[in-house]
Scaffold this motif. Sequence first.
Motif, PDB file in Angstrom:
ATOM      1  N   LYS A   2       0.843  -1.056  -0.028  1.00  0.00           N
ATOM      2  CA  LYS A   2       0.041  -0.097  -0.032  1.00  0.00           C
ATOM      3  C   LYS A   2       0.872   1.230  -0.141  1.00  0.00           C
ATOM      4  N   ASP A 209       3.253   3.245   6.999  1.00  0.00           N
ATOM      5  CA  ASP A 209       1.812   3.026   6.322  1.00  0.00           C
ATOM      6  C   ASP A 209       1.302   2.157   7.584  1.00  0.00           C
ATOM      7  N   GLU A 210       0.492   3.080   8.242  1.00  0.00           N
ATOM      8  CA  GLU A 210      -0.061   2.364   9.423  1.00  0.00           C
ATOM      9  C   GLU A 210      -1.436   1.682   9.254  1.00  0.00           C
ATOM     10  N   ASN A 211      -1.179   0.444   9.810  1.00  0.00           N
ATOM     11  CA  ASN A 211      -2.534  -0.535   9.493  1.00  0.00           C
ATOM     12  C   ASN A 211      -3.478  -0.170  10.660  1.00  0.00           C
ATOM     13  N   TYR A 231      -9.363  -0.895  16.590  1.00  0.00           N
ATOM     14  CA  TYR A 231      -9.339  -0.287  15.435  1.00  0.00           C
ATOM     15  C   TYR A 231      -9.008   1.180  15.636  1.00  0.00           C
ATOM     16  N   LYS A 235      -9.784   3.963   7.818  1.00  0.00           N
ATOM     17  CA  LYS A 235      -8.941   4.509   6.562  1.00  0.00           C
ATOM     18  C   LYS A 235      -9.269   3.595   5.143  1.00  0.00           C
ATOM     19  N   TYR A 238      -7.664   0.503   3.869  1.00  0.00           N
ATOM     20  CA  TYR A 238      -7.408  -0.772   4.527  1.00  0.00           C
ATOM     21  C   TYR A 238      -9.007  -1.268   4.953  1.00  0.00           C
ATOM     22  N   GLU A 241      -8.585  -5.217   4.842  1.00  0.00           N
ATOM     23  CA  GLU A 241      -8.135  -5.655   5.958  1.00  0.00           C
ATOM     24  C   GLU A 241      -9.011  -5.619   7.137  1.00  0.00           C
ATOM     25  N   ASN A 314      -6.191   1.516  -3.122  1.00  0.00           N
ATOM     26  CA  ASN A 314      -4.513   1.778  -2.725  1.00  0.00           C
ATOM     27  C   ASN A 314      -4.565   3.213  -3.034  1.00  0.00           C
TER      28      ASN A 314
END
Length: 497
Positions: A2, A209-211, A231, A235, A238, A241, A314
């Motif tokens: 990503k 790139d923070e999940n 959570y 975003k 994501y 995910e 993306n």
Amino acid sequence: MKGKIYVTGLALATLSLLSCSRDNDPAPSSPAATNSVNDFVWKAMNSWYYWQPNVPKLADNFKNSADYASYINSKTPDGLFYSLLYDYGNTDRFSWIENNNTIIPASKIAEIEKLTGFDYAVYPKDNTNTSAVALVNYVIPGSSAANAGIVRGDIITKVNGSPLTISNYSQLSQDQFTITRAATAVITSTGLVTTDRAENISITKTNIDENPVAFYKKYNYGGKNIGYLVYNGFKSDYNDELNAAFATMKADGITELVLDLRYNGGGSLETATALAQMVNGNYTGQPYVYLDFNAKHNDEDGMDYLTNTVKTYNIVNGHPEQTGQQNVNSLSLSRIYVLVSFQTASASELTVISLNKYVPVTTIGNETYGKFVGSISLYDSPASDYTSYSTRNTAHNWKLQPITFSYYNKDKDPNPSGGILPTYDINPYRAINNIKEFGNVSDPELKKALELISGQTILKTAENPVTYSNRNLRFQPRNESKGLVIEDFESFSKRKK
């Protein structure tokens, strides 16, 4: 892999061509030439800014005045933008402007692609409300903070060698700084007493790139399969995910959910709507949230509806590009428990007030931030009334993210005058020594949720006496910019019609 995303947790809004342009007013009567970027800033704000009627310099007739050119030419684009905000810092705490995908606050430039790697909240150390400590809420894996050994629950007492105060804590957002952590911390009747570790840890911002799907754990108490999901940001890049996390919970037979939104300052409206479907899923096609724009855009007022699919994205060059679409994985839950804090804002608050219209939502923690407004991205594309990214003027890279609407639940109930008051109020300061890794049941808010669900006493946690008020809680700077964003304005408009 990503692409890079906002430090604020907001995905850039992809807005497309509207049916007609509203930028058809006569040219200013003044013969003086105007700065083209500033002209875009003023005209876009004049059209879309939610509080436009309250700002004299945004009045329609000001553009035709002799003062227009001299006023807008006297400022930088960001200076002009912030001068046009209504009661900035109070009523409007949320609008911002960008250049080259970099957020430019009113006072300094923050690299939006860079993070220290730890999220924190600042608390007064005692009744003076001068001395402070910063509690580490969580650490992003692989970040500078993680590599330095910082962990959730650490208490920061010094920044750049000086004791932390309400005045200098913003140094924790610098590109480079040092911190010192507490070795011990004891709550007394007059405040927090700490002793320092013998350390001076260097932290450097890096590209991250923070999940936001940060943690999941399954518990079994009282014969119930309970899921705990942390959570940290709505975003859109994501979405897949998040949907996958619900697929995992579905496979695990989860029948009760504790959703941790304590550090979630908001993000995508589309993602927030999809999350509601993942929780229940039995109300496809039903209204979920009502948006109210300014008087110039009453045709955009209306409902956003629950759907059984979610788009995936993306981020390419700071802009979301759709990659596909997935069916929503739903748990069909009949209730949900949500952990909240004074850092819970916008799309997180929307989740509480809107989802509660379909399934009971029990909130545990602290009063939320109180942000019931949102935005669309505005580009220098006058033919689309400043909403089209693809037809924008590429001679510059300025972009606006002003507040453009307020939101309500499906019944248009009035929003709280402050934040959302929790069902069960737990002062986070009292738990300052019990914040361990995610999922540890010494966390009093998680513990309370598990006990409510199971009817069992999970863990007896010692209480420290506190006799003074701790309501003067501080928002850490990184979260203040989070918000609610419409990802695809064209699709949103069509969906309502």
